[in-house]
Design a protein around this motif. Structure first.
Motif, PDB file in Angstrom:
ATOM      1  N   LEU A 183       0.828  -1.207   0.000  1.00 20.50           N
ATOM      2  CA  LEU A 183       0.000   0.000   0.000  1.00 20.50           C
ATOM      3  C   LEU A 183       0.862   1.258   0.000  1.00 20.50           C
ATOM      4  N   ARG A 184       1.990   1.206   0.678  1.00 21.43           N
ATOM      5  CA  ARG A 184       2.898   2.348   0.708  1.00 21.43           C
ATOM      6  C   ARG A 184       3.374   2.692  -0.703  1.00 21.43           C
ATOM      7  N   GLU A 185       3.692   1.657  -1.477  1.00 21.66           N
ATOM      8  CA  GLU A 185       4.124   1.874  -2.859  1.00 21.66           C
ATOM      9  C   GLU A 185       3.002   2.495  -3.686  1.00 21.66           C
ATOM     10  N   TYR A 186       1.771   2.012  -3.505  1.00 24.64           N
ATOM     11  CA  TYR A 186       0.631   2.559  -4.233  1.00 24.64           C
ATOM     12  C   TYR A 186       0.449   4.043  -3.911  1.00 24.64           C
ATOM     13  N   LEU A 187       0.439   4.345  -2.620  1.00 26.66           N
ATOM     14  CA  LEU A 187       0.174   5.712  -2.188  1.00 26.66           C
ATOM     15  C   LEU A 187       1.273   6.669  -2.629  1.00 26.66           C
ATOM     16  N   GLU A 188       2.504   6.193  -2.624  1.00 30.55           N
ATOM     17  CA  GLU A 188       3.601   7.036  -3.091  1.00 30.55           C
ATOM     18  C   GLU A 188       3.418   7.350  -4.573  1.00 30.55           C
ATOM     19  N   ARG A 189       2.973   6.343  -5.317  1.00 33.89           N
ATOM     20  CA  ARG A 189       2.729   6.532  -6.746  1.00 33.89           C
ATOM     21  C   ARG A 189       1.593   7.523  -6.982  1.00 33.89           C
ATOM     22  N   LEU A 190       0.583   7.500  -6.104  1.00 36.88           N
ATOM     23  CA  LEU A 190      -0.566   8.390  -6.234  1.00 36.88           C
ATOM     24  C   LEU A 190      -0.324   9.764  -5.612  1.00 36.88           C
ATOM     25  N   GLY A 191       0.808   9.929  -4.936  1.00 35.74           N
ATOM     26  CA  GLY A 191       1.131  11.210  -4.316  1.00 35.74           C
ATOM     27  C   GLY A 191       0.373  11.492  -3.028  1.00 35.74           C
ATOM     28  N   ARG A 192      -0.113  10.459  -2.379  1.00 35.55           N
ATOM     29  CA  ARG A 192      -0.852  10.639  -1.122  1.00 35.55           C
ATOM     30  C   ARG A 192       0.104  10.501   0.064  1.00 35.55           C
ATOM     31  N   HIS A 193       0.877  11.526   0.298  1.00 38.82           N
ATOM     32  CA  HIS A 193       1.925  11.457   1.308  1.00 38.82           C
ATOM     33  C   HIS A 193       1.378  11.404   2.741  1.00 38.82           C
ATOM     34  N   GLU A 194       0.244  12.074   2.966  1.00 41.93           N
ATOM     35  CA  GLU A 194      -0.336  12.051   4.318  1.00 41.93           C
ATOM     36  C   GLU A 194      -0.792  10.644   4.691  1.00 41.93           C
ATOM     37  N   GLN A 195      -1.426   9.965   3.754  1.00 43.88           N
ATOM     38  CA  GLN A 195      -1.858   8.594   4.015  1.00 43.88           C
ATOM     39  C   GLN A 195      -0.655   7.671   4.187  1.00 43.88           C
ATOM     40  N   LYS A 196       0.408   7.974   3.472  1.00 41.89           N
ATOM     41  CA  LYS A 196       1.620   7.161   3.576  1.00 41.89           C
ATOM     42  C   LYS A 196       2.181   7.227   4.997  1.00 41.89           C
ATOM     43  N   GLU A 197       2.098   8.399   5.622  1.00 40.24           N
ATOM     44  CA  GLU A 197       2.559   8.548   7.003  1.00 40.24           C
ATOM     45  C   GLU A 197       1.699   7.715   7.954  1.00 40.24           C
ATOM     46  N   GLN A 198       0.406   7.627   7.672  1.00 46.21           N
ATOM     47  CA  GLN A 198      -0.470   6.811   8.514  1.00 46.21           C
ATOM     48  C   GLN A 198      -0.071   5.341   8.430  1.00 46.21           C
ATOM     49  N   LEU A 199       0.322   4.916   7.234  1.00 42.97           N
ATOM     50  CA  LEU A 199       0.790   3.538   7.069  1.00 42.97           C
ATOM     51  C   LEU A 199       2.076   3.297   7.847  1.00 42.97           C
ATOM     52  N   ASP A 200       2.955   4.270   7.860  1.00 42.71           N
ATOM     53  CA  ASP A 200       4.202   4.147   8.618  1.00 42.71           C
ATOM     54  C   ASP A 200       3.900   3.941  10.099  1.00 42.71           C
ATOM     55  N   ASP A 201       2.883   4.643  10.600  1.00 45.58           N
ATOM     56  CA  ASP A 201       2.487   4.492  12.005  1.00 45.58           C
ATOM     57  C   ASP A 201       1.960   3.080  12.258  1.00 45.58           C
ATOM     58  N   LEU A 202       1.172   2.564  11.308  1.00 43.81           N
ATOM     59  CA  LEU A 202       0.649   1.202  11.459  1.00 43.81           C
ATOM     60  C   LEU A 202       1.779   0.174  11.448  1.00 43.81           C
ATOM     61  N   CYS A 203       2.779   0.430  10.619  1.00 41.93           N
ATOM     62  CA  CYS A 203       3.916  -0.490  10.540  1.00 41.93           C
ATOM     63  C   CYS A 203       4.680  -0.505  11.859  1.00 41.93           C
ATOM     64  N   SER A 204       4.864   0.665  12.450  1.00 46.66           N
ATOM     65  CA  SER A 204       5.553   0.754  13.748  1.00 46.66           C
ATOM     66  C   SER A 204       4.745   0.042  14.826  1.00 46.66           C
ATOM     67  N   ARG A 205       3.446   0.207  14.762  1.00 46.74           N
ATOM     68  CA  ARG A 205       2.580  -0.445  15.747  1.00 46.74           C
ATOM     69  C   ARG A 205       2.637  -1.964  15.595  1.00 46.74           C
ATOM     70  N   LEU A 206       2.706  -2.419  14.338  1.00 46.77           N
ATOM     71  CA  LEU A 206       2.786  -3.858  14.073  1.00 46.77           C
ATOM     72  C   LEU A 206       4.055  -4.460  14.667  1.00 46.77           C
ATOM     73  N   GLN A 207       5.154  -3.743  14.577  1.00 41.06           N
ATOM     74  CA  GLN A 207       6.429  -4.246  15.084  1.00 41.06           C
ATOM     75  C   GLN A 207       6.409  -4.431  16.599  1.00 41.06           C
ATOM     76  N   MET A 208       5.499  -3.732  17.275  1.00 38.75           N
ATOM     77  CA  MET A 208       5.418  -3.808  18.731  1.00 38.75           C
ATOM     78  C   MET A 208       4.445  -4.879  19.207  1.00 38.75           C
ATOM     79  N   THR A 209       3.795  -5.566  18.283  1.00 39.43           N
ATOM     80  CA  THR A 209       2.819  -6.582  18.680  1.00 39.43           C
ATOM     81  C   THR A 209       3.506  -7.848  19.175  1.00 39.43           C
TER      82      THR A 209
END
Length: 269
Positions: free
Chosen positions: A214-240
């Motif tokens: 999804l990060r690759e898709y959003l970067e391609r679409l120029g949705r940088h704000e949504q990309k940051e939300q994905l980064d937060d989800l990824c960090s949260r996943l690493q803590m599970t």
């Protein structure tokens, strides 16, 4: 891989050359029904000489299309089949040799599948890049409307997805069922939410791959704000550390993906 089916099966089933018929792909292809410039300017552009070195992929594709209209000879037909088989069996050396000999990378089998479809489903980003460099069309559809990106999406091959997107693959391409690669990512999340996998690490890895996709898709679409939300989800996943925590991240990711699909639909209106 050279067998029947469409991209839709991969979310349900997850994901060598041989005699006729050509080899079946992974289960990612098994079930298809689931889920203007002025003319004067163009004339000037056409008359310009291309710089020495690598021939642009668009010129290679144009020349190959003209050649395909004439129909291949018996020898060429054999080479085309060998190219698809080599891509399906991850035989990089044979793929490279055939391409250097002038074999058309856009030639499809009777189900519309090209060497790029096979390499994308198999997750071989080296062969994918090689095919693109020699003029393979990243948006060519098979008989079920699947582009190589659809196949890479439903088999979670993130490096291939990145390579295809950088090679010009469209993130809004629709298969015959009206699904984009993003829909297929959502389908994979649905499978995960049903709890069919009993390995916590396997679920965590699947979720991580979908986040990267999804990060690759959003970067391609120029949705940088949504990309940051994905980064937060990824960090949260690493803590599970428990399945419940991973399920919580999966739920958030599913909601995020549904919102992205809604935005994509609204942008098309």
């Amino acid at each position: 891989m050279e067998g029947g089916g469409g991209a839709a099966a991969a979310p349900d089933a997850g994901p060598g050359p041989g005699p006729e018929p050509e080899p079946e792909p992974g289960t990612g292809l098994a079930l298809g029904a689931v889920t203007g410039a002025p003319l004067g300017c163009l004339h000037v552009l056409w008359q310009r000489e291309e710089p020495a070195g690598k021939i642009p992929a668009r010129r290679l594709r144009r020349a190959a299309r003209l050649h395909r209209r004439l129909g291949p000879t018996g020898k060429e037909s054999h080479a085309l089949k060998r190219l698809r088989e080599a891509a399906n069996s991850n035989d990089l050396d044979t793929v490279q040799q055939l391409l250097e000999d002038g074999t058309d990378p856009c030639a499809a089998d009777d189900k519309g599948r090209t060497a790029l479809h096979f390499a994308s489903c198999n997750g071989n980003d080296h062969i994918v890049q090689l095919l693109l460099d020699h003029g393979a069309d990243p948006n060519q559809r098979d008989g079920l409307g699947n582009t190589p990106l659809h196949l890479a999406a439903c088999t979670n091959h993130v490096p291939v997805i990145t390579t295809l997107l950088r090679g010009g693959a469209r993130v809004d391409a629709l298969d015959r069922a009206g699904r984009t690669p993003l829909h297929l990512a959502k389908s994979k999340l649905n499978i995960l939410q049903e709890g069919l996998s009993h390995s916590l690490e396997a679920v965590r890895l699947e979720v991580k791959q979908i986040i990267q996709m999804l990060r690759e898709y959003l970067e391609r679409l120029g949705r940088h704000e949504q990309k940051e939300q994905l980064d937060d989800l990824c960090s949260r996943l690493q803590m599970t550390s428990t399945k419940e925590q991973v399920d919580e991240v999966t739920d958030l990711l599913a909601s995020f993906t549904s919102l992205s699909l809604q935005m994509q639909k609204m942008e098309k209106r």
